[in-house]
Write an enzyme that holds these catalytic residues in place. Sequence first.
Site, PDB file in Angstrom:
ATOM      1  N   HIS A 125       1.197  -1.083  -0.015  1.00  0.00           N
ATOM      2  CA  HIS A 125       0.387  -0.268   0.329  1.00  0.00           C
ATOM      3  C   HIS A 125       0.753   1.096   0.090  1.00  0.00           C
ATOM      4  O   HIS A 125       0.430   2.584   0.045  1.00  0.00           O
ATOM      5  CB  HIS A 125      -0.702   0.140   1.271  1.00  0.00           C
ATOM      6  CG  HIS A 125      -2.074  -1.064   1.089  1.00  0.00           C
ATOM      7  ND1 HIS A 125      -2.961  -1.671   0.031  1.00  0.00           N
ATOM      8  CD2 HIS A 125      -2.122  -1.945   2.557  1.00  0.00           C
ATOM      9  CE1 HIS A 125      -3.778  -2.103   0.022  1.00  0.00           C
ATOM     10  NE2 HIS A 125      -3.754  -2.435   1.561  1.00  0.00           N
ATOM     11  N   ASP A 162      -2.923 -10.990  -2.222  1.00  0.00           N
ATOM     12  CA  ASP A 162      -3.464 -10.518  -1.190  1.00  0.00           C
ATOM     13  C   ASP A 162      -4.845  -9.636  -1.330  1.00  0.00           C
ATOM     14  O   ASP A 162      -5.332  -9.079  -2.326  1.00  0.00           O
ATOM     15  CB  ASP A 162      -2.470  -9.114  -1.135  1.00  0.00           C
ATOM     16  CG  ASP A 162      -2.713  -8.237   0.775  1.00  0.00           C
ATOM     17  OD1 ASP A 162      -1.769  -8.191   1.631  1.00  0.00           O
ATOM     18  OD2 ASP A 162      -3.939  -7.797   0.944  1.00  0.00           O
ATOM     19  N   HIS A 164      -6.127  -7.113  -0.046  1.00  0.00           N
ATOM     20  CA  HIS A 164      -6.485  -5.919  -0.802  1.00  0.00           C
ATOM     21  C   HIS A 164      -5.449  -5.113  -1.808  1.00  0.00           C
ATOM     22  O   HIS A 164      -4.537  -5.809  -1.699  1.00  0.00           O
ATOM     23  CB  HIS A 164      -6.038  -5.035   0.925  1.00  0.00           C
ATOM     24  CG  HIS A 164      -6.760  -5.511   2.021  1.00  0.00           C
ATOM     25  ND1 HIS A 164      -6.237  -6.638   2.264  1.00  0.00           N
ATOM     26  CD2 HIS A 164      -7.889  -5.232   2.278  1.00  0.00           C
ATOM     27  CE1 HIS A 164      -7.149  -6.212   4.135  1.00  0.00           C
ATOM     28  NE2 HIS A 164      -8.092  -5.598   3.282  1.00  0.00           N
ATOM     29  N   ASP A 245      -4.281 -12.876   3.934  1.00  0.00           N
ATOM     30  CA  ASP A 245      -5.422 -12.369   3.958  1.00  0.00           C
ATOM     31  C   ASP A 245      -6.171 -12.445   3.045  1.00  0.00           C
ATOM     32  O   ASP A 245      -7.808 -12.922   3.179  1.00  0.00           O
ATOM     33  CB  ASP A 245      -5.136 -11.134   4.653  1.00  0.00           C
ATOM     34  CG  ASP A 245      -4.364 -10.071   3.021  1.00  0.00           C
ATOM     35  OD1 ASP A 245      -4.702 -10.862   2.225  1.00  0.00           O
ATOM     36  OD2 ASP A 245      -4.826  -8.385   3.731  1.00  0.00           O
TER      37      ASP A 245
END
Length: 304
Positions: A125, A162, A164, A245
């Site tokens: 991120h 991931d 996200h 995740d």
Amino acid sequence: MKVTLLTHPACLEHRNAPWHPESGDRLVAVREALDAGPVRQGAACWEEAPGAEREDVLRVHTPAHVARLAALDRAGGGALDPDTFLGPGSLEAALRAAGAAVHAAERALAGGGPVFCAVRPPGHHASPGRAMGFCLLNNAAIAARAALDRLGAERVLIVDWDVHHGNGTADAFRAEPRVRYVSLHQWPWYPGTGAADDTGVGNLFHVPRGPGLPREAYVADLLEAVDRAVAGFVPSLLVFSAGFDALAGDPLGGFTLEPDDFHALTGAIRARASGAPAMSVLEGGYEPARLAAAACRHVEALAA
């Protein structure tokens, strides 16, 4: 082939608030599981990660971003955004995590076999000018840029599973045709980026999917995007941005994958990458036991 596992004690010294899902317990669980599995079986061995060189960090991040992290470190730490913190040991941890990723690229490109970076804080991120989403420096992006700029790689494929979207990685390379970035991620979900029509210069392959789908659907859709990404593009280096995740039961996601899916995906993606040298960097995954099991299956597939 034996997998090199890179880590450093400093990665446990990055401490978030007690309520924070990104804790050192994640890394402890991964390291213990790797010791009990691939290391004991002779399929992997540990090495200590070096720190990242400033020049490599600045290949991705702006001087202002690096200066802000350094200033906050000198001040004893503080919040960078509502869920991203820098404490007294955080900058050293981030530099070791980024250094591990760069060393992984060096090792892989030199013919030293696949590498997995068991590090934290995560990175995908972190954009060129901003820390966010638990991430301070973008480990995978720093490694990919170093590979292109000084390690002789001509093309880099980054695959990010991931749950996200790795907005920082996409932003780092959205105008770089020598990098193709594939991301499977939950939609709509944090950070709200990664729409399918965000294609950069034809080098971003975003696979936004809703929660709760059959696990086979996520696997098939990610591999279809990888197929599109490698069409006419033979990578010199394969980088896994390996967040776990996307596992069923993770508290920060709604996907349904199981540890065995990451074993299958690793092998299938490596085959599609035409045998390119492979490296992997740990991203998310917030249920430590499940994270550890999936990381082991991933490393076992890297060793195959």
